[in-house]
Design an enzyme around this catalytic site. Structure first.
Site, PDB file in Angstrom:
ATOM      1  N   CYS A   1       8.661 171.028   6.639  1.00 28.00           N
ATOM      2  CA  CYS A   1       8.635 172.464   6.886  1.00 28.00           C
ATOM      3  C   CYS A   1       7.291 172.885   7.455  1.00 28.00           C
ATOM      4  CB  CYS A   1       8.907 173.229   5.589  1.00 28.00           C
ATOM      5  SG  CYS A   1       8.851 175.028   5.784  1.00 28.00           S
TER       6      CYS A   1
ATOM      7  N   CYS B   1       3.108 178.555   2.390  1.00 33.63           N
ATOM      8  CA  CYS B   1       4.124 179.133   1.518  1.00 33.63           C
ATOM      9  C   CYS B   1       4.125 178.404   0.183  1.00 33.63           C
ATOM     10  CB  CYS B   1       5.492 179.012   2.196  1.00 33.63           C
ATOM     11  SG  CYS B   1       6.890 179.392   1.131  1.00 33.63           S
TER      12      CYS B   1
ATOM     13  N   GLN C   1      23.999 179.915 -10.273  1.00 29.65           N
ATOM     14  CA  GLN C   1      23.325 178.644 -10.052  1.00 29.65           C
ATOM     15  C   GLN C   1      22.793 178.613  -8.627  1.00 29.65           C
ATOM     16  OE1 GLN C   1      22.618 176.505 -12.374  1.00 29.65           O
ATOM     17  NE2 GLN C   1      23.821 177.527 -13.962  1.00 29.65           N
TER      18      GLN C   1
ATOM     19  N   PHE D   1      26.359 182.533 -23.565  1.00 21.16           N
ATOM     20  CA  PHE D   1      25.516 182.873 -22.408  1.00 21.16           C
ATOM     21  C   PHE D   1      26.337 182.595 -21.138  1.00 21.16           C
ATOM     22  CE2 PHE D   1      22.807 181.288 -25.844  1.00 21.16           C
ATOM     23  CZ  PHE D   1      21.954 182.350 -26.058  1.00 21.16           C
TER      24      PHE D   1
ATOM     25  N   ASP E   1      24.471 177.809 -22.322  1.00 21.24           N
ATOM     26  CA  ASP E   1      23.559 177.718 -21.168  1.00 21.24           C
ATOM     27  C   ASP E   1      22.626 178.924 -21.217  1.00 21.24           C
ATOM     28  OD1 ASP E   1      22.291 177.281 -18.766  1.00 21.24           O
ATOM     29  OD2 ASP E   1      24.010 177.806 -17.523  1.00 21.24           O
TER      30      ASP E   1
ATOM     31  N   CYS F   1      17.713 175.021 -18.176  1.00 20.60           N
ATOM     32  CA  CYS F   1      16.846 174.991 -16.999  1.00 20.60           C
ATOM     33  C   CYS F   1      15.377 174.890 -17.410  1.00 20.60           C
ATOM     34  CB  CYS F   1      17.063 176.233 -16.146  1.00 20.60           C
ATOM     35  SG  CYS F   1      16.712 177.784 -17.016  1.00 20.60           S
TER      36      CYS F   1
END
Length: 429
Positions: A64, A70, A252, A279, A347, A373
């Site tokens: 990139c 960034c 997601q 959740f 989750d 996560c």
């Protein structure tokens, strides 16, 4: 005060930064890789690359043009194999810290075509002659300013026009002078955009945005969750169900990530007649689970739960889906409420579900499937379940936030038979 040091990078840290050492201790250097020898400007524990003196043998060319400016990608110059080992090791370390003994499988790539949503930040600035410029893009690494971008190669093809769309919206809203966050999601029916930060809109500006949404052919345009115009319902396919999520709802990150997670969950609970999905969000798991099992979907966000219920009602061939609006962080499902379920899926957000996990530990539910996560809170909650008599299966890490330090994981927890018998006896007694 910056001082220039020569550092050898020993490893990648949890945030994807290279970790070296000087006489004062560890130094964290964004974009440094294990094996690099760098000249870096160092201020305390923070470093910034001045020159790569000797590149790591695992260093590859970033793909990139914005990488290094960034801050969206932390690790893009690391070869695939050590990259996968680093992400897997994030989970291994978190489990070890929590004293959880579990087998962590190799990292599963769930990037697919790329991320299906992105939040673009927009800020208006003026030069000495009061000429206006709009900075639009992603935040720089460990900074409060924006790296302006025109394209992003890790986004799904459906988001190819997203930077230009966000810029047009930012130009229209520049008159407010407010910093904006513009969330763009690609759906089957077009782009779904939710603008945040502008506050209450007057009638004139609201109408300008409605007209612009038509010109840009957006599916929907919202202002902080309030729909301004819906030209077409934004649709996502979740198993047999077509879902129209509320503005800004959690999803997601990638389509492949969602399918991969759902496949793992469905495989784990195969044969369960009744499943509680805690959740539940918009129904990532519930809508697919209902193809085989009766489902109780519990979620704090009433708008997401409403979208789930409508999608389940319209779909054909699903078993019963019952929804319940409830804050599981403050009011978890109790052992008595859980006693009739064959399996539970949970989750939680990044903070985890320690209170709900403690309720799990007191149940005799035979199977719990954890999706997370956050490796640290997952490990903490796993420790609670294990101490409550559950046996952890293989932990599967997967990567839908490629090139970032974020890693997700799925694991099963099965109640030991003797513990199930003891818990059941206590509940019946």
């Amino acid at each position: 005060m910056f001082q220039t040091h020569t550092l050898r990078i020993d490893k990648l840290g949890q945030r994807g930064e290279g970790v070296g050492h000087d006489e004062a201790g560890p130094v964290y250097v964004p974009y440094g890789l294990p094996g690099d020898v760098l000249r870096a400007e160092v201020d305390g524990e923070r470093g910034q690359i001045v020159e790569i003196v000797e590149p790591s043998p695992d260093r590859v060319e970033p793909f990139c043009e914005y990488f290094g400016d960034c801050g969206g990608c932390a690790v893009q110059a690391l070869a695939p194999q050590p990259y996968g080992e680093w992400k897997r090791d994030l989970v291994v370390q978190a489990l070890a810290h929590a004293k959880v003994d579990a087998q962590v499988l190799p990292l599963v790539d769930a990037h697919g075509e790329g991320r299906r949503r992105a939040t673009f930040h927009a800020r208006v600035r003026h030069d000495a002659l009061n000429r206006q410029t709009i900075d639009l893009g992603f935040m720089r690494a460990r900074a409060h300013d924006i790296a302006s971008i025109d394209q992003c190669p890790i986004l799904a093809p459906g988001l190819k026009s997203a930077p230009a769309v966000a810029r047009r919206l930012a130009q229209t809203l520049a008159q407010t002078g407010k910093p904006l966050d513009i969330l763009v999601t690609t759906t089957l029916s077009g782009l779904d955009v939710d603008v945040r930060g502008v506050g209450k809109l007057d009638g004139r500006l609201r109408q300008q945005l409605v007209v612009l949404a038509g010109d840009l052919d957006l599916a929907r345009l919202s202002n902080h969750g309030e729909t301004l115009v819906e030209i077409r319902p934004p649709l996502l396919q979740m198993g047999r169900a077509a879902l129209s999520p509320p503005p800004g709802a959690f999803l997601q990150a990638t389509e492949k990530g969602e399918r991969t997670l759902a496949d793992l969950v469905l495989k784990a609970v195969d044969g369960a007649a009744s499943v509680a999905d805690l959740f539940a969000g918009v129904g990532t798991f519930s809508l697919r689970l209902a193809e085989r099992s009766k489902v109780l979907a519990v979620e704090n966000d009433a708008a997401m739960l409403g979208a789930l219920a409508r999608a389940a009602h319209r779909a054909t061939g699903l078993k019963q889906v019952t929804v319940q609006t409830r804050d599981l962080v403050r009011r978890p499902l109790s052992p008595v409420e859980l006693k009739d379920f064959d399996a539970v899926v949970f989750d939680p957000p990044r903070a985890g579900a320690d209170i709900q996990a403690r309720a799990f530990a007191a149940t005799h539910v035979p199977l719990i499937v954890a999706v997370s996560c956050n490796a640290q809170t997952f490990a903490r909650d796993a420790r609670i379940l294990i101490e409550g008599g559950y046996v952890i299966g293989d932990v599967i890490p997967f990567d839908q936030f490629r090139h970032s330090p974020h890693v997700e994981m799925v694991a099963t927890f099965r109640k030991q038979p003797q513990q199930r018998a003891k818990r059941k006896g206590r509940l019946l007694g």
